[in-house]
Structure formats: C-alpha cells, structure tokens
Scaffold this active site. Structure first.
Site, PDB file in Angstrom:
ATOM      1  N   GLY A  11       0.842  -1.203   0.000  1.00  0.00           N
ATOM      2  CA  GLY A  11       0.000   0.000   0.000  1.00  0.00           C
ATOM      3  C   GLY A  11       0.868   1.240   0.000  1.00  0.00           C
ATOM      4  N   GLU A 105       5.573  -5.465   5.697  1.00  0.00           N
ATOM      5  CA  GLU A 105       5.924  -6.865   5.978  1.00  0.00           C
ATOM      6  C   GLU A 105       6.018  -7.718   4.716  1.00  0.00           C
ATOM      7  OE1 GLU A 105       2.786  -9.083   7.866  1.00  0.00           O
ATOM      8  OE2 GLU A 105       1.246  -7.810   7.022  1.00  0.00           O
ATOM      9  N   THR A 127       4.794   1.657   6.624  1.00  0.00           N
ATOM     10  CA  THR A 127       3.386   1.269   6.734  1.00  0.00           C
ATOM     11  C   THR A 127       2.664   2.291   7.594  1.00  0.00           C
ATOM     12  OG1 THR A 127       1.796  -0.247   7.735  1.00  0.00           O
ATOM     13  CG2 THR A 127       4.016  -0.426   8.559  1.00  0.00           C
ATOM     14  N   ILE A 128       1.491   2.696   7.158  1.00  0.00           N
ATOM     15  CA  ILE A 128       0.723   3.610   8.002  1.00  0.00           C
ATOM     16  C   ILE A 128       0.254   2.877   9.259  1.00  0.00           C
ATOM     17  CG2 ILE A 128      -0.044   5.065   6.086  1.00  0.00           C
ATOM     18  CD1 ILE A 128      -2.899   3.852   6.640  1.00  0.00           C
ATOM     19  N   ASP A 129       0.182   1.546   9.186  1.00  0.00           N
ATOM     20  CA  ASP A 129      -0.331   0.766  10.321  1.00  0.00           C
ATOM     21  C   ASP A 129       0.634   0.754  11.513  1.00  0.00           C
ATOM     22  OD1 ASP A 129      -2.377   0.191   8.609  1.00  0.00           O
ATOM     23  OD2 ASP A 129      -2.115  -1.986   8.618  1.00  0.00           O
ATOM     24  N   MET A 171      -7.988   2.344   9.453  1.00  0.00           N
ATOM     25  CA  MET A 171      -7.116   1.255   9.013  1.00  0.00           C
ATOM     26  C   MET A 171      -6.372   0.645  10.195  1.00  0.00           C
ATOM     27  SD  MET A 171      -5.734   2.187   5.227  1.00  0.00           S
ATOM     28  CE  MET A 171      -6.854   1.970   3.820  1.00  0.00           C
ATOM     29  N   ARG A 173      -4.727  -3.399  10.074  1.00  0.00           N
ATOM     30  CA  ARG A 173      -5.075  -4.783   9.720  1.00  0.00           C
ATOM     31  C   ARG A 173      -4.821  -5.741  10.882  1.00  0.00           C
ATOM     32  NH1 ARG A 173      -1.927  -6.189   4.548  1.00  0.00           N
ATOM     33  NH2 ARG A 173      -3.738  -5.765   3.282  1.00  0.00           N
ATOM     34  N   GLU A 224     -10.096  -1.577  11.378  1.00  0.00           N
ATOM     35  CA  GLU A 224     -10.729  -2.495  10.410  1.00  0.00           C
ATOM     36  C   GLU A 224     -10.475  -3.965  10.737  1.00  0.00           C
ATOM     37  OE1 GLU A 224      -8.841  -1.893   6.590  1.00  0.00           O
ATOM     38  OE2 GLU A 224      -6.865  -2.141   7.472  1.00  0.00           O
ATOM     39  N   ARG A 269     -24.424   6.216  13.476  1.00  0.00           N
ATOM     40  CA  ARG A 269     -23.939   6.393  12.104  1.00  0.00           C
ATOM     41  C   ARG A 269     -22.507   5.901  12.001  1.00  0.00           C
ATOM     42  NH1 ARG A 269     -28.586   7.301  11.532  1.00  0.00           N
ATOM     43  NH2 ARG A 269     -29.590   9.067  10.508  1.00  0.00           N
TER      44      ARG A 269
END
Ligand code: F6P
Length: 345
Positions: A11, A105, A127-129, A171, A173, A224, A269
């Site tokens: 990504g 990774e 990685t933004i994660d 985000m 994972r 997520e 919402r």
C-alpha cells in the site's frame, strides 16, 4: 560507485517520495552513484520496467503523497512469477548492485527471502499501520493519525448536535496503533482493536452507562481488523485475498452501526475513513523520518551492509537485520491502550 535500484511495494504511504529523494540526493552527495527506480513494486523488477532517477526527476517530490514509482502488491514468489532467479536476471541486465525495497511486511518479506538467496538488499520500513517489528515507528503513521484525529474532531460536533453514536472505522489490519493514537488524541469513548477481540454486549453496556450518566453522544473508533470475541457476533468480512494472502478488510464499522442502534436504540452512524488515511501530503514528522531513513539506507547500501533494514530506536536511526524486523509484527502496547481506556468514561 554503486548502481542502486529502488522500489516501493504494498500500500502507498505518505513519505515514500521523501525516502526516494533522500536516497538519490544523499547518494549523489556521497559519490558517483546512479539510481534506477523500478515501477510498481516487484512488478517492475519482474517486467524490467524502470526509469533512471536523477536530481532533476526527484526534485520537488518531498511533500508529495503517494509514490512517483507507483506500487503494487505483486509477489515475485507467487504463482510462478520466477522468484529470485527472475529478480536477479533483471538486476544483472540493469547492472544494479543493490536493491532498496521500501515497503511493509510483505515487500520486506520478499527482500529477506532474496537476501537469503544471495541478492543484495537494504530495506526501508513503511506502513501507516505502524505494525512492523524492528523499528519504533514507521513513516506514514503520524500522517494517518493526524487525519483520523481531524475526523474524530469533526465527528464530535455533529455527534453532539444530533445525540448520536458515531462509529469511525480506521485502518489497522493486525494492530490498533492508528485507532488508539487517534482515539487518545481525539477523545474517543471506545476503541476497538485487533489485539483485543471485543464483546458487543460489553460495548453496548459501556455506551448505555455513559448515556445514563448524562452523556448524549459517543464516539467509537474501530480498527478495520478488530474482531468480535468468538461466537459473540456475526460479521461479514470480505473473502478476497491479495498475492500475499491478505483478506481485504473493511465493514466491521457497518456491523457495529447496526448492532449498536438495534441493541441500544441510540441513533448510530458509521464513517469508514478508508484510503483518505493514506492519501495526500505527509506531516512534517513523516517527512523527517522518511528523509533520515533514505539517507541511512543509502549509507548501508554503499557500505555493503546487506540484509539490513533501517529503523528508528528512540531518537536514533539504526540498522537492524531484516530477519529480526520480520520475526513478528509489532502489536499495540497494552499500557498505551490502558491509558486510552482511562478516558472512555
Ligand atoms: O497495509 C496498509 C493498509 O493501509 C492496511 O491498513 C489496509 O488493510 C490495507 O493497506 C488496504 O490495502 P488496499 O489499499 O490494497 O486496499
């Protein structure tokens, strides 16, 4: 004098261009090195698609999001793509001495395998994660946290006006770093992360307690990759997988929206922030970190310290082995989550 190959895989992530620029600029300052940028991650290596990178072609890219090289989730070891033999053939044809893959990774997992098979590589973590091992932080993460924090701030005012529960899906994972950092920064009332499977009954009871104490709205941030405790809730996560076997996530927020409204009667919402978190210009912290990583990767490559990954330890840029970095993902620090929890009331 070395010929350096670069690629960006997985990504995209704000700060990738800053790394590319830093490798080229610091390499040119250090000697007569030359640079070849492979297009679309490992796909460009397999298909021998690459462009020269120069002072001119990397000028002005520091603040730009995305990657000028393009990216993909192509895996050279999947589906008969040719593995290290195919990679080596392109590197030989292009006279590349060392490859600098910039990725998470998966991309660095390929780099490690190539290193074991004798291909000279130096990795740069992205990685933004923020879930990659071996480094305290990856660039892109701070930008994502800022975007999510801004979103929570905006959701707060509309939640308050309508007395609603707002579910914000972000985000993350395998790890809840973005959800927890932004949740603390934005004052979330509940944060659900992959490391701690949640019980919907507990979530709902918590919201009901808040509302019983006079709060008229709540903000629930959910990563997520967060999952319900086994057998407590039916979810509808996607089944599509990429070349590295990862399922496409997304949708847990929709499930929560329905369940919270149904079980509490509070109007609810959902907002799914998605790729907004990865787009656009990097914040200053990420530009600086990416620049420092690029400079360090160039030094490691020129000195022949292959099989390494540049990393941030405290305030220092160091080199760790790819082996160590990929041993296990870096999951959320429980004490950080405990800090966030203090403010759920
Ligand atoms: O790995 C980074 C990441 O942004 C994850 O948080 C997310 O699950 C995934 O990429 C999304 O991938 P894609 O852009 O392929 O949909």
């Amino acid at each position: 004098m070395a010929r350096i190959g670069l690629l960006t895989g997985g990504g995209d992530c704000p700060g990738l261009n800053a790394v590319i620029r830093a490798v080229v600029r610091s390499g040119l300052a250090a000697g007569e090195h030359s640079f070849l940028g492979f297009r679309y991650g490992w796909a460009g290596v397999l298909e021998n698609e690459a462009d020269e990178l120069t002072l001119g072609s990397t000028a002005g890219i520091l603040p730009r999001g995305g990657t000028i090289l393009g990216t993909s989730r192509t895996n050279p070891y999947a589906g008969g793509a040719g593995g290290s033999a195919a990679v080596r053939a392109t590197l030989e044809e292009r006279a590349v001495d060392v490859l600098i893959p910039i990725g998470g990774e998966d991309t660095l997992g390929v780099a490690l395998r190539l290193h074991r098979e004798g291909v000279p590589v130096v990795g740069v973590p992205k990685t933004i994660d923020n879930d990659l091992g071996g480094t305290d932080v990856t660039f892109g993460f701070q930008t994502a946290v800022q975007i999510v924090t801004d979103a929570i701030d905006r959701l707060h005012t509309t939640a308050e006006s309508h007395n609603r529960v707002m579910v914000l899906e972000v985000m993350g994972r395998h790890a809840g770093w973005i959800a927890t950092h932004a949740g603390i920064a934005g004052g979330a009332d509940a944060i659900l992360v992959p490391e701690r499977p949640f019980d919907i009954d507990e979530v709902v009871a918590h919201l009901a307690r808040r509302h019983a104490r006079g709060r008229s709205f709540s903000i629930v941030v959910v990563a997520e990759g967060a999952t319900p405790r086994e057998g407590t809730l039916q979810t509808r996560l996607g089944t599509a997988t990429d070349a590295f076997g990862h399922a496409r996530l997304g949708g847990i927020g929709v499930t929560l929206e329905g369940e919270i409204e149904r079980r509490t009667g509070y109007e609810t919402r959902v907002t799914i922030l998605g790729h907004v978190q990865r787009g656009g210009t990097p914040v200053a912290f990420d530009r600086v970190l990416a620049t420092r990583f690029g400079v360090a990767a160039m030094s490691a490559a020129a000195a022949g310290r292959f099989g390494t990954m540049v990393a941030l330890h405290g305030t220092e840029i160091v080199e760790v082995s790819l082996e160590e970095a990929l041993r296990e993902p870096k999951l959320l620090d429980p004490s950080l989550y405990a800090t966030a929890e203090l403010f759920f009331g």
